[in-house]
Design an enzyme around this catalytic site. Structure first.
Site, short mmCIF file in Angstrom:
data_model
loop_
_atom_site.label_atom_id
_atom_site.label_comp_id
_atom_site.label_asym_id
_atom_site.label_seq_id
_atom_site.Cartn_x
_atom_site.Cartn_y
_atom_site.Cartn_z
CB THR A 16 -43.76 -81.30 -72.23
OG1 THR A 16 -42.43 -81.58 -71.39
CG2 THR A 16 -44.75 -80.91 -71.59
NE ARG A 17 -38.64 -81.43 -71.48
CZ ARG A 17 -37.78 -81.64 -70.60
NH1 ARG A 17 -36.69 -82.44 -71.05
NH2 ARG A 17 -37.70 -81.13 -69.46
CE1 TYR A 155 -33.45 -90.93 -62.83
CE2 TYR A 155 -32.06 -92.70 -63.05
CZ TYR A 155 -33.09 -92.01 -63.50
OH TYR A 155 -34.02 -92.29 -64.53
CB SER A 156 -29.71 -95.62 -58.86
OG SER A 156 -29.02 -95.58 -57.48
CE LYS A 159 -36.85 -93.12 -62.37
NZ LYS A 159 -38.27 -92.83 -62.68
N1 LIG Z 1 -34.11 -91.49 -70.89
C1 LIG Z 1 -33.75 -92.80 -70.23
O1 LIG Z 1 -32.67 -93.28 -70.85
C2 LIG Z 1 -34.09 -93.24 -69.06
C3 LIG Z 1 -33.54 -94.44 -68.70
C4 LIG Z 1 -34.23 -95.10 -67.22
C5 LIG Z 1 -35.50 -94.33 -67.05
N2 LIG Z 1 -35.97 -93.31 -67.47
C6 LIG Z 1 -36.97 -92.45 -66.82
O2 LIG Z 1 -38.02 -92.22 -67.71
C7 LIG Z 1 -38.63 -90.96 -67.30
C8 LIG Z 1 -38.83 -90.24 -68.49
O3 LIG Z 1 -37.53 -89.62 -68.74
P1 LIG Z 1 -37.17 -88.80 -70.15
O4 LIG Z 1 -35.80 -89.33 -70.48
O5 LIG Z 1 -38.18 -88.81 -71.00
O6 LIG Z 1 -36.99 -87.46 -69.30
P2 LIG Z 1 -36.82 -85.92 -70.09
O7 LIG Z 1 -36.74 -86.05 -71.44
O8 LIG Z 1 -36.13 -85.17 -69.21
O9 LIG Z 1 -38.48 -85.29 -69.76
C9 LIG Z 1 -38.81 -85.18 -68.49
C10 LIG Z 1 -40.42 -84.86 -68.44
O10 LIG Z 1 -40.73 -84.57 -67.13
C11 LIG Z 1 -41.14 -83.14 -66.87
N3 LIG Z 1 -40.54 -82.81 -65.73
C12 LIG Z 1 -39.26 -82.49 -65.15
N4 LIG Z 1 -39.12 -82.23 -63.98
C13 LIG Z 1 -40.35 -81.87 -63.39
C14 LIG Z 1 -40.92 -81.21 -62.54
N5 LIG Z 1 -40.08 -80.56 -61.45
N6 LIG Z 1 -42.43 -81.02 -62.45
C15 LIG Z 1 -43.17 -81.28 -63.49
N7 LIG Z 1 -42.58 -81.83 -64.56
C16 LIG Z 1 -41.11 -82.18 -64.43
C17 LIG Z 1 -40.63 -82.58 -68.08
O11 LIG Z 1 -41.59 -81.28 -68.16
P3 LIG Z 1 -40.94 -79.97 -68.81
O12 LIG Z 1 -41.08 -80.14 -70.30
O13 LIG Z 1 -42.31 -78.83 -68.31
O14 LIG Z 1 -39.72 -79.60 -68.32
C18 LIG Z 1 -40.60 -83.46 -69.09
O15 LIG Z 1 -42.01 -83.80 -69.62
C19 LIG Z 1 -38.29 -90.71 -65.98
O16 LIG Z 1 -38.87 -91.33 -65.03
C20 LIG Z 1 -36.68 -91.33 -66.06
O17 LIG Z 1 -36.30 -91.31 -64.94
C21 LIG Z 1 -35.31 -92.64 -68.44
#
Ligand SMILES: NC(=O)c1ccc[n+]([C@@H]2O[C@H](COP(=O)([O-])OP(=O)(O)OC[C@H]3O[C@@H](n4cnc5c(N)ncnc54)[C@H](OP(=O)(O)O)[C@@H]3O)[C@@H](O)[C@H]2O)c1
Length: 234
Positions: A16-17, A155-156, A159
Site C-alpha cells: 500500500t505504501r 525486530y532484528s 529478520k
Molecule cells: N524502511 C527501511 O529503512 C527498511 C530497512 C530495512 C528493512 N526494511 C523492511 O522493508 C519492508 C517494508 O518496510 P517499509 O519501510 O516499506 O514499511 P512501511 O512503510 O511501514 O509499510 C509497511 C507495509 O506493511 C503493511 N503492514 C504493516 N503491518 C501489517 C499487518 N499487521 N498486517 C498486514 N499488513 C501490514 C502496511 O499496510 P497498511 O498500509 O495497510 O498498514 C504497509 O503496506 C519491511 O519488511 C521492513 O522490515 C525496511
C-alpha cells in the site's frame, strides 16, 4: 536480453505504501500482474491508482498478518481471485519502539514474530508447492541490515529468522526451479524507516527486482542488497 514477467502473477505483501509500493510498481513495469496487499482495501487505493497506468492486471487483497485467521483469509482471497501465483514478495513487516533488551516483553516478541516471521512462513507454505508443480517460482523475503541495536532486538532477530528460513526453504524447492532469496533494501525514508533514513524509497529499485528476474537455475538462498544496484545520481 530484456526479461519479461508478462503473464506472471505476483503477490506483494504490504504494498500500500513504502517499499512494497515501489516493488509492486517495479514488477508491473516488467509486465507482471500484481496483487496489492494491505490491511484494508482503502489503504491500497494509491498503489492501485499508480498501477492503473501500466498494461497489467491488478487485484487487491486485504487482511491482517497479525493473526492466524488474517493470514488464512489473505491466502483464500488470493486463491479465489487469481488461483495461483508465480512470485511471492514477502515485504510487509513491523518494527517496535526501542527499549532495553531486558524489558522486551513476551507479548512484544509474539506480536512482531507473528507479522514478520509466522505470517511469512505460512504464505510460503501456501504458495511454494504450486510453484513447484508448475516448475517456476520466485520468492523474495525482505530482510534488514540492522546490527548492534539491542533496543530493537525483537525486530532484528525476526529478520535473522527470515534469513534462515529463506535459506532452508531454498534448499527444499531448488530442484523445481523455485528460487528463494532475501533482500536488504537499505535504510529508506518510509513510515518504518523514518525521515532520517539515508536514501529515498525509490532507490530500492531496481535492486529489489534482481532476485525476481534471475534466470532459471540462478542463485537461490542468497542475500541481496538493493542499494548495490542503486542508480548513480539518486
Ligand atoms: N524502511 C527501511 O529503512 C527498511 C530497512 C530495512 C528493512 N526494511 C523492511 O522493508 C519492508 C517494508 O518496510 P517499509 O519501510 O516499506 O514499511 P512501511 O512503510 O511501514 O509499510 C509497511 C507495509 O506493511 C503493511 N503492514 C504493516 N503491518 C501489517 C499487518 N499487521 N498486517 C498486514 N499488513 C501490514 C502496511 O499496510 P497498511 O498500509 O495497510 O498498514 C504497509 O503496506 C519491511 O519488511 C521492513 O522490515 C525496511
Amino acid at each position: 536480453m530484456k526479461i519479461s514477467l508478462s503473464g506472471k502473477w505476483a503477490l506483494v505483501t504490504g504494498s500500500t505504501r513504502g517499499i512494497g509500493q515501489q516493488i509492486a510498481l517495479g514488477l508491473a513495469r516488467c509486465g507482471a500482474n500484481v496483487i496489492v496487499h494491505g490491511r484494508s482495501e482503502a489503504a491500497a487505493a494509491q498503489t492501485v491508482e499508480l498501477l492503473a497506468e501500466l498494461p497489467v492486471s491488478v487485484e487487491v487483497v486485504a487482511g491482517e498478518l497479525s493473526s492466524v485467521e488474517g493470514v488464512e483469509s489473505i491466502i483464500e482471497q488470493v486463491k479465489a481471485k487469481v488461483g495461483v501465483i508465480d512470485i511471492l514478495y514477502n515485504n510487509a513487516a513491523i518494527s517496535h519502539e526501542g527499549q532495553s533488551i531486558f524489558e522486551q516483553s513476551r507479548e512484544l516478541w509474539d506480536r512482531v514474530f507473528q507479522v514478520n516471521v509466522h505470517a511469512l512462513i505460512r504464505l510460503c507454505q501456501a504458495f511454494a508447492p504450486g510453484m513447484q508443480e508448475r516448475k517456476w517460482g520466485r520468492i523474495v523475503n525482505l530482510t534488514s541490515g540492522i546490527a548492534d541495536q539491542p533496543d530493537l532486538a525483537v525486530y532484528s532477530v525476526s529478520k535473522a529468522a527470515v534469513d534462515k528460513f529463506s535459506r532452508d526453504l531454498s534448499t527444499a524447492v531448488k530442484d523445481d526451479n523455485v528460487l528463494v532469496n532475501y533482500v536488504d533494501p537499505g535504510w529508506l525514508k518510509t513510515d518504518l524507516g523514518g525521515p532520517d533514513a539515508w536514501d529515498e524509497v525509490t532507490t530500492v529499485l531496481p535492486g529489489a527486482l534482481v532476485p525476481v528476474l534471475l534466470p532459471d537455475g540462478g542463485p537461490t538462498g542468497r542475500h541481496y542488497a538493493a542499494q548495490d544496484y542503486k542508480v548513480l545520481g539518486e
